[in-house]
Design an enzyme around this catalytic site. Structure first.
Site, PDB file in Angstrom:
ATOM      1  N   ASN A   3       2.417   5.800   4.300  1.00 25.86           N
ATOM      2  CA  ASN A   3       1.796   7.125   4.304  1.00 25.86           C
ATOM      3  C   ASN A   3       2.052   7.835   5.622  1.00 25.86           C
ATOM      4  OD1 ASN A   3       0.532   7.227   1.686  1.00 25.86           O
ATOM      5  ND2 ASN A   3      -0.893   5.676   2.413  1.00 25.86           N
ATOM      6  N   CYS A  18       4.372   2.079   8.281  1.00 28.46           N
ATOM      7  CA  CYS A  18       3.251   2.736   7.597  1.00 28.46           C
ATOM      8  C   CYS A  18       3.848   3.735   6.614  1.00 28.46           C
ATOM      9  CB  CYS A  18       2.351   3.435   8.609  1.00 28.46           C
ATOM     10  SG  CYS A  18       0.969   4.324   7.864  1.00 28.46           S
ATOM     11  N   GLU A  41      -6.492  -3.559   5.923  1.00 27.01           N
ATOM     12  CA  GLU A  41      -5.347  -3.460   6.818  1.00 27.01           C
ATOM     13  C   GLU A  41      -5.652  -4.145   8.147  1.00 27.01           C
ATOM     14  OE1 GLU A  41      -2.802  -0.070   7.043  1.00 27.01           O
ATOM     15  OE2 GLU A  41      -4.040   1.046   5.608  1.00 27.01           O
ATOM     16  N   ARG A  42      -4.724  -4.970   8.586  1.00 27.96           N
ATOM     17  CA  ARG A  42      -4.922  -5.666   9.865  1.00 27.96           C
ATOM     18  C   ARG A  42      -5.055  -4.656  10.996  1.00 27.96           C
ATOM     19  NH1 ARG A  42       1.159  -7.684  11.703  1.00 27.96           N
ATOM     20  NH2 ARG A  42       2.124  -5.715  11.165  1.00 27.96           N
ATOM     21  N   HIS A  73       2.229  -8.634   3.994  1.00 28.90           N
ATOM     22  CA  HIS A  73       1.184  -8.402   2.995  1.00 28.90           C
ATOM     23  C   HIS A  73       0.921  -9.667   2.180  1.00 28.90           C
ATOM     24  CE1 HIS A  73       1.001  -3.961   3.321  1.00 28.90           C
ATOM     25  NE2 HIS A  73       2.258  -4.095   3.694  1.00 28.90           N
ATOM     26  N   CYS A 108      -2.830   2.671   1.283  1.00 27.32           N
ATOM     27  CA  CYS A 108      -1.847   1.990   2.122  1.00 27.32           C
ATOM     28  C   CYS A 108      -0.507   2.071   1.402  1.00 27.32           C
ATOM     29  CB  CYS A 108      -2.246   0.542   2.379  1.00 27.32           C
ATOM     30  SG  CYS A 108      -1.050  -0.400   3.347  1.00 27.32           S
ATOM     31  N   GLY A 109       0.435   2.804   1.977  1.00 24.61           N
ATOM     32  CA  GLY A 109       1.730   3.007   1.316  1.00 24.61           C
ATOM     33  C   GLY A 109       2.515   1.716   1.175  1.00 24.61           C
ATOM     34  N   THR A 110       2.633   0.964   2.271  1.00 29.01           N
ATOM     35  CA  THR A 110       3.359  -0.309   2.184  1.00 29.01           C
ATOM     36  C   THR A 110       2.608  -1.293   1.288  1.00 29.01           C
ATOM     37  OG1 THR A 110       2.293  -1.081   4.228  1.00 29.01           O
ATOM     38  CG2 THR A 110       4.480  -0.082   4.434  1.00 29.01           C
ATOM     39  N   GLY A 111       1.275  -1.205   1.288  1.00 27.02           N
ATOM     40  CA  GLY A 111       0.474  -2.072   0.437  1.00 27.02           C
ATOM     41  C   GLY A 111       0.682  -1.778  -1.044  1.00 27.02           C
TER      42      GLY A 111
END
Length: 228
Positions: free
Chosen positions: A75, A73, A213-214, A164, A222-225
């Site tokens: 964030n 995650c 997000e799942r 993703h 969403c940081g990774t998003g």
């Protein structure tokens, strides 16, 4: 149990100091579901436990709202950095945090003895389909077609430590995300479910994104998003 509520760009989690609060692994999924409930609990996109680690300075043990474990995650890990510094669990301004066996490195910027900004090196994206994972007869899923709810979308799949699917679209504001988000998340092509980004390119320097997000649903960020 003591907790701290924090958010990064509106992506809010409940943070628990795992060095002080002893909760068994068996109890955590149910506790996470109860705490994350926005009507009857504290409310959040999930719960993050901050633990000791032998491999890094700290461990981030992150759970989605539905009690399922999340690998990463973006964030959340920034908030972990602020948590440990502001509470004097470390005096370092460059730290390492491990999550699901993967270590990330973070720069902490301090003003008046409090962390004001955190920069995290999210590492290189992973495009290999089997490692994301996404089911495909191709080694990489880039600009691939997927049918969801009788509509065909073009997606690119990438892992930033978690999976993703990125969908570029002309219009996302009126997208019925509550309807199609779960269909992407639980599609047969995604063995571990999927986070899905619906993206509108505004210009060469700006994009608009909505994310499903799942294990949680639509979130404000969403940081990774964003990295994906």
């Amino acid at each position: 149990m003591k907790f701290t509520k924090m958010h990064g760009c509106g992506n809010d989690y409940i943070y628990v100091d795992g060095t002080r609060e002893q909760i068994s692994m068996e109890q955590k999924p149910e506790i996470v579901r109860r705490l994350s409930d926005r009507h009857f609990g504290i409310g959040g996109d999930g719960v993050i436990f901050i633990n000791e680690s032998k491999e890094a300075d700290f461990e981030m043990e992150m759970y989605n709202m539905d009690g399922s474990r999340g690998e990463m995650c973006g964030n959340g890990i920034r908030c972990v950095a602020k948590f440990v510094y502001d509470r004097k669990m470390t005096d370092k301004t460059f730290i390492s945090v491990i999550s699901c066996g993967k270590i990330k490195y973070l720069d902490l910027f301090v003003e008046e003895e409090k962390v004001s900004t955190v920069k995290v090196n999210m590492g290189s994206p992973i495009f290999k389909a089997a490692d994301i994972p996404v089911i495909s007869n191709k080694e990489e899923v880039i600009g691939d077609r997927i049918e969801v709810e009788d509509k065909t979308y073009t997606m690119t799949c990438v892992s930033m430590g978690n999976p993703h699917a990125v969908i570029f679209m002309d219009e996302i504001e009126n997208l019925p995300l509550e309807k199609i988000g779960p269909c992407f998340e639980n599609h047969v092509r995604f063995p571990n479910r999927i986070n899905t980004e619906f993206v509108k390119v505004v210009d060469r320097e700006n994009v608009e994104m909505r994310v499903w997000e799942r294990g949680t649903g639509e979130t404000l960020a969403c940081g990774t998003g964003a990295c994906a």
